[in-house]
Write a protein that holds these residues in place. Sequence first.
Motif, PDB file in Angstrom:
ATOM      1  N   PHE A  72     -12.820 -11.890 -11.635  1.00  0.00           N
ATOM      2  CA  PHE A  72     -11.758 -12.142 -12.616  1.00  0.00           C
ATOM      3  C   PHE A  72     -10.482 -11.466 -12.230  1.00  0.00           C
ATOM      4  O   PHE A  72      -9.494 -11.991 -12.044  1.00  0.00           O
ATOM      5  N   ILE A  73     -10.625 -10.047 -12.030  1.00  0.00           N
ATOM      6  CA  ILE A  73      -9.580  -9.051 -11.899  1.00  0.00           C
ATOM      7  C   ILE A  73      -9.195  -9.319 -10.265  1.00  0.00           C
ATOM      8  O   ILE A  73      -8.070  -9.382 -10.030  1.00  0.00           O
ATOM      9  N   GLU A  74     -10.061  -9.676  -9.511  1.00  0.00           N
ATOM     10  CA  GLU A  74      -9.804  -9.629  -8.131  1.00  0.00           C
ATOM     11  C   GLU A  74      -8.924 -10.877  -7.889  1.00  0.00           C
ATOM     12  O   GLU A  74      -7.956 -11.040  -7.002  1.00  0.00           O
ATOM     13  N   ASP A  75      -9.009 -11.984  -8.612  1.00  0.00           N
ATOM     14  CA  ASP A  75      -8.267 -13.177  -8.707  1.00  0.00           C
ATOM     15  C   ASP A  75      -7.073 -12.907  -9.139  1.00  0.00           C
ATOM     16  O   ASP A  75      -5.959 -13.599  -8.538  1.00  0.00           O
ATOM     17  N   ARG A  76      -6.916 -12.159 -10.206  1.00  0.00           N
ATOM     18  CA  ARG A  76      -5.396 -12.006 -10.721  1.00  0.00           C
ATOM     19  C   ARG A  76      -4.832 -11.052  -9.674  1.00  0.00           C
ATOM     20  O   ARG A  76      -3.331 -11.496  -9.409  1.00  0.00           O
ATOM     21  N   VAL A  77      -5.313 -10.236  -8.980  1.00  0.00           N
ATOM     22  CA  VAL A  77      -4.770  -9.397  -7.720  1.00  0.00           C
ATOM     23  C   VAL A  77      -4.234 -10.325  -6.954  1.00  0.00           C
ATOM     24  O   VAL A  77      -3.046 -10.366  -6.245  1.00  0.00           O
ATOM     25  N   GLU A  78      -4.991 -11.263  -6.168  1.00  0.00           N
ATOM     26  CA  GLU A  78      -4.802 -12.154  -5.456  1.00  0.00           C
ATOM     27  C   GLU A  78      -3.556 -13.103  -5.692  1.00  0.00           C
ATOM     28  O   GLU A  78      -2.666 -13.481  -4.737  1.00  0.00           O
ATOM     29  N   ASN A  79      -3.628 -13.438  -6.825  1.00  0.00           N
ATOM     30  CA  ASN A  79      -2.469 -14.545  -7.354  1.00  0.00           C
ATOM     31  C   ASN A  79      -1.149 -13.648  -7.457  1.00  0.00           C
ATOM     32  O   ASN A  79      -0.193 -14.311  -6.822  1.00  0.00           O
ATOM     33  N   LEU A  80      -1.284 -12.302  -7.741  1.00  0.00           N
ATOM     34  CA  LEU A  80      -0.155 -11.518  -7.852  1.00  0.00           C
ATOM     35  C   LEU A  80       0.460 -11.293  -6.206  1.00  0.00           C
ATOM     36  O   LEU A  80       1.690 -11.363  -5.998  1.00  0.00           O
ATOM     37  N   ALA A  81      -0.470 -11.120  -5.459  1.00  0.00           N
ATOM     38  CA  ALA A  81      -0.042 -11.189  -4.193  1.00  0.00           C
ATOM     39  C   ALA A  81       0.732 -12.337  -3.609  1.00  0.00           C
ATOM     40  O   ALA A  81       1.758 -12.323  -2.900  1.00  0.00           O
TER      41      ALA A  81
ATOM     42  N   GLN B 237       2.190 -14.278  -5.186  1.00  0.00           N
ATOM     43  CA  GLN B 237       3.622 -14.461  -5.742  1.00  0.00           C
ATOM     44  C   GLN B 237       4.634 -13.239  -5.298  1.00  0.00           C
ATOM     45  O   GLN B 237       5.677 -13.292  -5.563  1.00  0.00           O
ATOM     46  N   GLY B 238       4.219 -12.688  -4.406  1.00  0.00           N
ATOM     47  CA  GLY B 238       5.104 -11.657  -3.673  1.00  0.00           C
ATOM     48  C   GLY B 238       5.057 -10.288  -4.209  1.00  0.00           C
ATOM     49  O   GLY B 238       5.933  -9.215  -4.043  1.00  0.00           O
ATOM     50  N   TYR B 239       4.117  -9.767  -4.713  1.00  0.00           N
ATOM     51  CA  TYR B 239       3.807  -8.387  -5.658  1.00  0.00           C
ATOM     52  C   TYR B 239       2.601  -7.690  -4.658  1.00  0.00           C
ATOM     53  O   TYR B 239       1.765  -8.339  -4.227  1.00  0.00           O
ATOM     54  N   LEU B 240       2.930  -6.529  -4.551  1.00  0.00           N
ATOM     55  CA  LEU B 240       1.932  -5.425  -4.134  1.00  0.00           C
ATOM     56  C   LEU B 240       0.964  -5.330  -5.757  1.00  0.00           C
ATOM     57  O   LEU B 240       1.605  -4.903  -6.394  1.00  0.00           O
ATOM     58  N   ALA B 241      -0.169  -5.720  -5.424  1.00  0.00           N
ATOM     59  CA  ALA B 241      -0.845  -5.443  -6.805  1.00  0.00           C
ATOM     60  C   ALA B 241      -2.306  -4.761  -6.505  1.00  0.00           C
ATOM     61  O   ALA B 241      -2.960  -5.003  -5.325  1.00  0.00           O
ATOM     62  N   ILE B 242      -2.305  -3.674  -7.297  1.00  0.00           N
ATOM     63  CA  ILE B 242      -3.564  -2.849  -7.128  1.00  0.00           C
ATOM     64  C   ILE B 242      -4.449  -2.565  -8.465  1.00  0.00           C
ATOM     65  O   ILE B 242      -3.768  -2.452  -9.541  1.00  0.00           O
ATOM     66  N   ALA B 243      -5.733  -2.984  -8.297  1.00  0.00           N
ATOM     67  CA  ALA B 243      -6.491  -2.803  -9.443  1.00  0.00           C
ATOM     68  C   ALA B 243      -7.523  -1.451  -9.288  1.00  0.00           C
ATOM     69  O   ALA B 243      -8.336  -1.814  -8.380  1.00  0.00           O
ATOM     70  N   PRO B 244      -7.395  -0.406  -9.820  1.00  0.00           N
ATOM     71  CA  PRO B 244      -8.072   0.536  -9.596  1.00  0.00           C
ATOM     72  C   PRO B 244      -9.478   0.513 -10.407  1.00  0.00           C
ATOM     73  O   PRO B 244      -9.166  -0.005 -11.558  1.00  0.00           O
ATOM     74  N   ASP B 245     -10.561   1.062  -9.892  1.00  0.00           N
ATOM     75  CA  ASP B 245     -11.811   0.876 -10.760  1.00  0.00           C
ATOM     76  C   ASP B 245     -11.915   2.400 -11.870  1.00  0.00           C
ATOM     77  O   ASP B 245     -12.140   3.533 -11.108  1.00  0.00           O
ATOM     78  N   LEU B 246     -11.627   2.146 -12.877  1.00  0.00           N
ATOM     79  CA  LEU B 246     -11.208   3.232 -13.928  1.00  0.00           C
ATOM     80  C   LEU B 246     -12.683   3.969 -14.220  1.00  0.00           C
ATOM     81  O   LEU B 246     -12.848   4.839 -14.892  1.00  0.00           O
ATOM     82  N   TYR B 247     -13.739   3.422 -13.851  1.00  0.00           N
ATOM     83  CA  TYR B 247     -15.025   3.826 -13.998  1.00  0.00           C
ATOM     84  C   TYR B 247     -15.422   4.604 -12.799  1.00  0.00           C
ATOM     85  O   TYR B 247     -16.710   4.981 -12.586  1.00  0.00           O
TER      86      TYR B 247
ATOM     87  N   SER C  65       2.236 -11.540   2.182  1.00  0.00           N
ATOM     88  CA  SER C  65       2.021 -11.580   3.640  1.00  0.00           C
ATOM     89  C   SER C  65       3.254 -11.511   4.387  1.00  0.00           C
ATOM     90  O   SER C  65       3.240 -11.212   5.558  1.00  0.00           O
ATOM     91  N   LEU C  66       4.431 -11.537   3.635  1.00  0.00           N
ATOM     92  CA  LEU C  66       5.496 -11.255   4.442  1.00  0.00           C
ATOM     93  C   LEU C  66       6.472 -10.315   3.818  1.00  0.00           C
ATOM     94  O   LEU C  66       6.480 -10.031   2.608  1.00  0.00           O
ATOM     95  N   GLY C  67       7.305  -9.552   4.621  1.00  0.00           N
ATOM     96  CA  GLY C  67       8.005  -8.548   4.172  1.00  0.00           C
ATOM     97  C   GLY C  67       7.827  -7.129   4.018  1.00  0.00           C
ATOM     98  O   GLY C  67       6.340  -7.065   4.583  1.00  0.00           O
TER      99      GLY C  67
END
Length: 100
Positions: A42-51, A53-63, A22-24
């Motif tokens: 589960f993957i959405e929660d990992r992305v949200e948690n990383l965000a 913590q200050g990371y830009l996190a992206i989970a692509p749908d490989l399917y 949210s900042l920066g």
Amino acid sequence: MAQWDRMDVDGSPMRLYVGMPSLGRAFPAVIVIHHGPGVDKFIEDRVENLAQQGYLAIAPDLYHRQTSAAAGVSSAAAGVSDDGDMLTRIGRLRDPEVIS
């Protein structure tokens, strides 16, 4: 904050779950590779948690290039992340479909 987005990959729409701090303006980035079921809660929660913590996190749908047998469209175009048995979906993945 995290949300679904789309991008075009070799003419095929691919869904991405994107979490941004949210900042920066400049962030370290992480690509989150989904497990067998795809980009699920589960993957959405990992992305949200990383965000958070200050990371830009992206989970692509490989399917995204696999089609839904019922609809005859890609899972990304149909807006779904699961169209069948997990092992079947994994078995249908080919390197050229994942690496472009």
